[in-house]
Design a protein around this motif. Sequence first.
Motif, PDB file in Angstrom:
ATOM      1  N   TYR A 156      36.442  35.663  45.419  1.00 40.09           N
ATOM      2  CA  TYR A 156      36.772  36.794  46.284  1.00 40.09           C
ATOM      3  C   TYR A 156      36.820  38.048  45.414  1.00 40.09           C
ATOM      4  O   TYR A 156      37.523  38.084  44.399  1.00 40.09           O
ATOM      5  CB  TYR A 156      38.121  36.564  46.955  1.00 40.09           C
ATOM      6  CG  TYR A 156      38.526  37.639  47.945  1.00 40.09           C
ATOM      7  CD1 TYR A 156      38.198  37.514  49.289  1.00 40.09           C
ATOM      8  CD2 TYR A 156      39.234  38.766  47.544  1.00 40.09           C
ATOM      9  CE1 TYR A 156      38.565  38.489  50.205  1.00 40.09           C
ATOM     10  CE2 TYR A 156      39.609  39.746  48.445  1.00 40.09           C
ATOM     11  CZ  TYR A 156      39.274  39.606  49.780  1.00 40.09           C
ATOM     12  OH  TYR A 156      39.645  40.571  50.684  1.00 40.09           O
ATOM     13  N   VAL A 157      36.082  39.074  45.807  1.00 38.35           N
ATOM     14  CA  VAL A 157      36.031  40.303  45.022  1.00 38.35           C
ATOM     15  C   VAL A 157      37.222  41.186  45.369  1.00 38.35           C
ATOM     16  O   VAL A 157      37.428  41.553  46.525  1.00 38.35           O
ATOM     17  CB  VAL A 157      34.716  41.064  45.279  1.00 38.35           C
ATOM     18  CG1 VAL A 157      34.669  42.330  44.415  1.00 38.35           C
ATOM     19  CG2 VAL A 157      33.508  40.183  44.986  1.00 38.35           C
ATOM     20  N   MET A 174      27.979  41.569  45.550  1.00 37.48           N
ATOM     21  CA  MET A 174      29.219  41.412  46.295  1.00 37.48           C
ATOM     22  C   MET A 174      30.163  42.568  45.984  1.00 37.48           C
ATOM     23  O   MET A 174      30.343  42.944  44.819  1.00 37.48           O
ATOM     24  CB  MET A 174      29.887  40.072  45.939  1.00 37.48           C
ATOM     25  CG  MET A 174      29.031  38.857  46.246  1.00 37.48           C
ATOM     26  SD  MET A 174      29.795  37.304  45.694  1.00 37.48           S
ATOM     27  CE  MET A 174      31.293  37.296  46.701  1.00 37.48           C
ATOM     28  N   ARG A 175      30.766  43.112  47.036  1.00 43.02           N
ATOM     29  CA  ARG A 175      31.696  44.222  46.892  1.00 43.02           C
ATOM     30  C   ARG A 175      33.105  43.805  47.317  1.00 43.02           C
ATOM     31  O   ARG A 175      33.307  42.680  47.783  1.00 43.02           O
ATOM     32  CB  ARG A 175      31.228  45.413  47.743  1.00 43.02           C
ATOM     33  CG  ARG A 175      29.884  45.958  47.278  1.00 43.02           C
ATOM     34  CD  ARG A 175      29.351  47.057  48.178  1.00 43.02           C
ATOM     35  NE  ARG A 175      28.105  47.587  47.638  1.00 43.02           N
ATOM     36  CZ  ARG A 175      28.040  48.559  46.752  1.00 43.02           C
ATOM     37  NH1 ARG A 175      29.170  49.152  46.323  1.00 43.02           N
ATOM     38  NH2 ARG A 175      26.882  48.987  46.285  1.00 43.02           N
ATOM     39  N   ARG A 176      34.047  44.729  47.163  1.00 38.05           N
ATOM     40  CA  ARG A 176      35.440  44.456  47.504  1.00 38.05           C
ATOM     41  C   ARG A 176      35.556  43.839  48.900  1.00 38.05           C
ATOM     42  O   ARG A 176      35.003  44.344  49.869  1.00 38.05           O
ATOM     43  CB  ARG A 176      36.234  45.755  47.453  1.00 38.05           C
ATOM     44  CG  ARG A 176      37.704  45.591  47.802  1.00 38.05           C
ATOM     45  CD  ARG A 176      38.428  46.913  47.695  1.00 38.05           C
ATOM     46  NE  ARG A 176      39.832  46.773  48.050  1.00 38.05           N
ATOM     47  CZ  ARG A 176      40.720  47.766  48.044  1.00 38.05           C
ATOM     48  NH1 ARG A 176      40.335  48.976  47.681  1.00 38.05           N
ATOM     49  NH2 ARG A 176      41.958  47.550  48.388  1.00 38.05           N
ATOM     50  N   GLY A 177      36.255  42.703  48.979  1.00 32.20           N
ATOM     51  CA  GLY A 177      36.441  42.017  50.251  1.00 32.20           C
ATOM     52  C   GLY A 177      35.410  40.952  50.533  1.00 32.20           C
ATOM     53  O   GLY A 177      35.610  40.116  51.418  1.00 32.20           O
ATOM     54  N   ASP A 178      34.300  40.934  49.778  1.00 33.58           N
ATOM     55  CA  ASP A 178      33.292  39.890  49.958  1.00 33.58           C
ATOM     56  C   ASP A 178      33.762  38.608  49.278  1.00 33.58           C
ATOM     57  O   ASP A 178      34.509  38.638  48.283  1.00 33.58           O
ATOM     58  CB  ASP A 178      31.951  40.320  49.348  1.00 33.58           C
ATOM     59  CG  ASP A 178      31.302  41.463  50.099  1.00 33.58           C
ATOM     60  OD1 ASP A 178      31.730  41.719  51.242  1.00 33.58           O
ATOM     61  OD2 ASP A 178      30.385  42.106  49.545  1.00 33.58           O
ATOM     62  N   SER A 179      33.299  37.476  49.805  1.00 32.98           N
ATOM     63  CA  SER A 179      33.692  36.190  49.215  1.00 32.98           C
ATOM     64  C   SER A 179      32.527  35.223  49.264  1.00 32.98           C
ATOM     65  O   SER A 179      31.587  35.378  50.046  1.00 32.98           O
ATOM     66  CB  SER A 179      34.900  35.601  49.959  1.00 32.98           C
ATOM     67  OG  SER A 179      34.577  35.312  51.307  1.00 32.98           O
ATOM     68  N   ALA A 180      32.607  34.199  48.424  1.00 29.18           N
ATOM     69  CA  ALA A 180      31.587  33.147  48.392  1.00 29.18           C
ATOM     70  C   ALA A 180      32.266  31.822  48.069  1.00 29.18           C
ATOM     71  O   ALA A 180      33.238  31.775  47.315  1.00 29.18           O
ATOM     72  CB  ALA A 180      30.528  33.455  47.335  1.00 29.18           C
ATOM     73  N   TYR A 181      31.756  30.774  48.669  1.00 29.37           N
ATOM     74  CA  TYR A 181      32.269  29.411  48.447  1.00 29.37           C
ATOM     75  C   TYR A 181      31.064  28.569  48.060  1.00 29.37           C
ATOM     76  O   TYR A 181      30.060  28.551  48.774  1.00 29.37           O
ATOM     77  CB  TYR A 181      32.891  28.897  49.747  1.00 29.37           C
ATOM     78  CG  TYR A 181      33.677  27.606  49.625  1.00 29.37           C
ATOM     79  CD1 TYR A 181      35.060  27.617  49.716  1.00 29.37           C
ATOM     80  CD2 TYR A 181      33.045  26.384  49.450  1.00 29.37           C
ATOM     81  CE1 TYR A 181      35.796  26.439  49.625  1.00 29.37           C
ATOM     82  CE2 TYR A 181      33.760  25.212  49.344  1.00 29.37           C
ATOM     83  CZ  TYR A 181      35.138  25.239  49.448  1.00 29.37           C
ATOM     84  OH  TYR A 181      35.850  24.073  49.342  1.00 29.37           O
TER      85      TYR A 181
END
Length: 207
Positions: A156-157, A174-181
Motif C-alpha cells: 500500500y503506497v 502506483m501513487r498514494r492510496g494505491d495497493s497491490a496484492y
Amino acid sequence: MTKSDTKSLIQVARENGSQDEAEPLNLGERVRELRKARNWTLEQAANHAGLARSTLSKIENGQMSPTYDALKKLAEGLEISVPQLFTPPVRGQINGRMVLTKQGEGAHRHTTTYEHELLAETLTKKNMLPYRARVRARSMDEFDGWVRHDGEEFLYVLTGVVKLYTEFYEPIEMRRGDSAYYDGTMGHNVVSISDEDANILWVTSLV
C-alpha cells in the motif's frame, strides 16, 4: 532490498512465530468438543449424523473405532470435512491479542534499497509480517536480481510514487492510496519514481 535481506526479515519472523508441536489427537475428545461447540446433546448430534446415540457415545468415550462410513456421517452431521475431524484444535490460543507500535517506534532495518520499520515486532506467533518501508531505490539496477519468498504480500503506497516491477507483469506505477496484492514467490521489486523517497506499507504472510 536484496534477496538475502528479504529472506532474513521473513525467516526471523517465522522463527519468532513458530507453532508448538501438535498434541496427539484423541478422536473421541475431538468429536465431543465439536458437538459441544454446537451446543448439541448426544441425541441431537446422533440425529444430525444419522447414527445411534449409543454408537456416538462409544466413539466419544473411546470404546469403539468408527468405520469410514461412520466418520463420513459424523463429518456431514457436523458440517465439516472428514480431515477436519482429525485436525486438532489450537491449544492455548489467545483471542483478542494486540500490540501497539507508535509512529517511529518500530524496529529499524536499513538496506541499500529500502529503510524498513518493523511493526508489531513484539507479538509472537503472528501470521503476518507488517512493516513500513522508505523506498530509496531509483532503478532496478540497484537490486541483486528479483526478490522472492514464500507466502503472499500486500503493498500500500503511503506517500510518493513508486513503480512495482514483477516477474510476470508489466511494471505498474502506483501513487498514494494505491495497493497491490501478489504472490511472494513471483519475483518483485519496488523503486521510487517521485522526487522524494516514497513510503509504503508492506504486509507479508508467514504461512
